[in-house]
Design an enzyme around this catalytic site. Sequence first.
Site, short mmCIF file in Angstrom:
data_model
loop_
_atom_site.label_atom_id
_atom_site.label_comp_id
_atom_site.label_asym_id
_atom_site.label_seq_id
_atom_site.Cartn_x
_atom_site.Cartn_y
_atom_site.Cartn_z
CD GLU A 35 15.56 33.73 -14.83
OE1 GLU A 35 16.44 33.16 -15.51
OE2 GLU A 35 15.53 34.95 -14.64
CD GLU A 74 31.99 32.16 1.83
OE1 GLU A 74 33.21 32.10 1.59
OE2 GLU A 74 31.23 33.00 1.32
#
Length: 319
Positions: free
Chosen positions: A94, A125
């Site tokens: 963004e 992960e």
Amino acid sequence: MTSPAEYTQLRAQLDTLTTEAFRPELAEIDRLSTLEIARTMNGEDTTVPAAVAARLPEIAAAIDATAERMARGGRLVYAGAGTAGRLGVLDASECPPTFNTDPSQVVGLIAGGPAAMVAAVEGAEDSAELAAADLDALGLTADDTVVGVSASGRTPYAIGAVEHARTARGALTVGLSCNAGSALAAAAEHGIEVVVGPELLTGSTRLKAGTAQKLVLNMLSTITMIRLGKTYGNLMVDVRASNEKLRARSRRIVALATGAPDTEIEAALATTDGEVKNAILVVLAGVDGPTAARLLAGSHGHLRAALRTALDPAAPQDG
């Protein structure tokens, strides 16, 4: 495949985490009405801002250190797995339309790569080595900032990213977690532990923990951009007009900043190729487009400093 011994050790670790705690008082939440569940969930969410507020000094310190490096050309890099990784990618994605940053300036890394945005990538992960490789692929430098994001504060990918960035590359490091005494915060120069408490659904850290992380990431990117001169007051003067809505917003921003009539705004935007910050300077300082660009370059993109220089050439050029 996890061995029985590894499973026992992992379960013992989870038992110590506030974000994983079981709440007996919510054990029959599924028997409540939908409205009652919604009220309960909303009540839980209202506690998150206070938890973030308790960590504002640490957040501000991390922002100042990040902005100092980005002013030298450094980048802001988020690294996380699962929800935490997705939030980092979201915040990074963004920044270009909001602040007209190059996509390489704010980067979101998620364990397992782009595919992990929509599906779990098995074992990603748990790999600190994968985090190091992802950072090395970026050509990390000492001017960069790496923010490890993990609700538990124990995710190997996030910890590995912070440790590699700090020890191997000399980059600034921030560790954002939602448990006190986390390994992630301990590994980073700037540890931020927003303790939101147990979740409505046991261990579902996409809820309060995810909300807290989103709030902190909003602050990290937004306030850093304010410090870098990407705004003028509370106006997004570096907004990129990539569609009709943003083009209309660009005109509105120039109007709010200058109070000029539409004809003058259109003329200013025309002479600056649609650059909002430059157009504001054209209107307020009475200069042409090339002069506005030169003044902004001399002030490192800070509109207030460029305006001071235009109105008083003897004024020092700072942000």
